[in-house]
Scaffold this motif. Structure first.
Motif: not given
Length: 562
Positions: A203, A207, A210, A236, A239, A259, A281
């Motif tokens: 994760y 992140c 992103l 997601l 984001l 992303s 995050l």
């Protein structure tokens, strides 16, 4: 016309069949099913291990294609849902792949016979893995050099270091230190990132992607392949990103992430999202140019993981705000304004060493900073004090010795049940009964029952209460030790090692599950009572003409194939 009558044997079989309930019939089927799965796992593990020995991938797509065709052909006409059947197929394969990834062998359990001599331990304490990973990330993205020391290398940390370096960061490690150097640019675009076995690392890397326009693929170990990422997948798009699961009928890695780099000023995290994702995050948002405000569902208010991680983050980024259901991360770039950091110790792992005087007397000294912000840590410290263990927390070390030993106890683990393996081990070291109040609906209580039954220990359980130290049934004693105890996780392995002082000869399989997080543990345990005499210093501190025998003077652990 002659009527054919069933034979007496057929009548007996029919009578026996009709006397079984549906549950009993299912139990018989499941017994055979588990046996077949175990045999299949052994065969597929041999094939995967052979491929790994040739430096090939442990999976063979052609082999899986042939085997799946057998499943599909055999299930025709049985009205089985194909998608669910395909998931079961992959899960059974992953049993083998997970075994090979851990380099374990199911036919060699560890049988423990430790010496009961007073300990004299003086070691560096194991550090908190999550906090260490957070600091590696912060150091890698920091505009100034940073050193994390001491660094006790393990597989989990090295997986993150390699992944960050692949993204263009500069992390190096030597002499039990990990150093980061600032970089002018970094990117995950068009990269295939191996996240290893840690959900938090997966994760965290996801992140990180992103904040930039990125197209990347993430892979990982078997543990991540069976992890369900769909809740995060649904989140997601808010984001500015999209996650696609690569393999049909799978809910885990490998995944592709695209992303846009267009992040909102604020996002609401609904119920059901992994707390590790939320913490990842927040950490990754320290690289976002406009920062991020995270609003949480009220179900996350009591999260121990979030409180531990975010309070640690606030120590180095005072501008970060965290209260209840809100997290505000200020805009990047951020400067940590420090050149070196010592990560706080991991209390859960450390306490398994600090508890040794309870079993064999002596003294333990662990060097490191005791954490100040772990929720309910004082609760377990108070419980250990009731067991007679005297723990002294200093500025840069923690020590323990044994005081007066109680005959029986009644304790409450409601708010710190993650310490159940440790407390259960100590409860079995009492001469009398120990009543433990806890949430008996949790899975860890089932693990406790499995261990107690394998050892033939007397116990009773009712909603909200587990009692150990009561007389065992004769049948339980008879079954004791018939097969090795299967350790369900690293902390249960630590507990099993402690229990071997009161139950010498305890045999466990899967005992190496602790090594990925704490590779020094078995070396420490095998070299009691003074393991520091057998653990080498860093290479820079060694003399060239000095040699040291790392082997214990006396064997403590026996490998049994019985």
């Amino acid at each position: 016309m002659n009527q054919q009558h069933p034979s007496p044997e057929a009548n007996r079989m029919a009578e026996k069949h009709t006397t079984l309930s549906l549950t009993q019939e299912l139990a018989q089927l499941d017994e055979r099913l588990v046996s077949l799965i175990a045999a299949r796992t052994n065969l597929l593990s041999r094939a995967a291990a052979s491929r790994r020995a040739k430096n090939l991938g442990i999976t063979d797509p052609n082999q899986e294609k042939v085997l799946w065709q057998v499943w599909r052909d055999s299930s025709k006409g049985d009205n089985l849902e194909p998608q669910i059947l395909k998931k079961i197929f992959h899960l059974t394969n992953n049993l083998s792949y997970a075994r090979v990834e851990k380099n374990t062998s199911n036919d060699k359990p560890l049988c423990l016979y430790p010496r009961r001599k007073p300990v004299n331990i003086d070691l560096s304490a194991p550090r908190d893995q999550i906090l260490r990973s957070m600091m590696f990330f912060l150091g890698a993205t920091n505009p100034a050099p940073l050193t994390v020391a001491p660094f006790q290398g393990n597989d989990i940390s090295l997986e993150l270091i390699n992944a960050l370096n692949l993204c263009g960061f500069n992390l190096t490690f030597q002499n039990r230190e990990c150093s980061t150097q600032p970089v002018s640019s970094w990117s995950l675009d068009n990269k295939i990132i191996y996240a290893g076995q840690s959900k938090f690392h997966f994760y965290l890397l996801l992140c990180l992607a992103l904040g930039q326009v990125t197209r990347a693929k993430f892979t990982g170990s078997t543990k991540l392949k069976i992890h369900d990422v769909r809740p995060v997948q649904d989140l997601l798009p808010k984001l500015g990103a999209r996650l696609t699961i690569v393999e049909p009928h799978s809910n885990g890695v490998p995944v592709r992430v695209e992303s846009s780099g267009q992040l909102p000023d604020s996002i609401f995290i609904p119920e059901g999202i992994s707390r590790k994702f939320i913490l990842a995050l927040a950490v990754a948002a320290t690289t976002f140019k406009s920062g991020l405000t995270i609003r949480l569902h009220e179900s996350y208010v009591g999260s121990k993981l979030l409180r531990k991680g975010l309070v640690f983050l606030q120590q180095y980024i005072p501008e970060l705000q965290y209260e209840g259901t809100g997290i505000i991360i200020p805009p990047a770039p951020m400067n940590l304004n420090l050149s070196s950091v010592d990560i706080p110790v991991d209390p859960l792992m450390s306490l398994h060493l600090l508890a040794l005087p309870f079993f064999v007397d002596g003294n333990v000294v662990l060097h490191g900073k005791w954490p100040e912000y772990v929720p309910h840590l004082q609760d377990i410290m108070d419980i250990l004090h009731e067991f007679g263990l005297r723990i002294n927390v200093g500025a840069d070390q923690i020590s323990s010795r044994m005081g007066n030993r109680p005959k029986q106890l009644s304790i409450d683990l409601t708010y710190c049940q993650e310490y159940l393996p440790l407390v259960l081990a100590m409860a079995m070291g009492l001469r009398g009964k120990c009543a433990i109040t806890l949430d008996t609906s949790r899975e860890d209580v089932e693990h406790a029952q499995d261990m107690l039954e394998n050892l033939g220990a007397g116990y009773s359980i009712e909603p909200g209460l587990l009692q150990v130290g009561i007389p065992a049934a004769a049948q339980a004693n008879k079954k004791s030790g018939e097969s090795p105890w299967q350790s369900p996780g690293p902390y249960w392995t630590l507990a099993g090692a402690l229990i071997s002082f009161t139950h010498p000869g305890l045999c466990m399989s899967n005992a190496d599950n602790i090594t990925s997080a704490w590779p020094w543990f078995w070396k420490i345990f095998m070299n009691l009572p003074d393991p520091q005499n057998f653990i080498n210093p860093p290479r820079s501190e060694e003399k060239e003409d000095e040699t040291r025998d790392d082997k214990p003077k006396r064997k403590r652990i026996r490998i049994s194939t019985d």
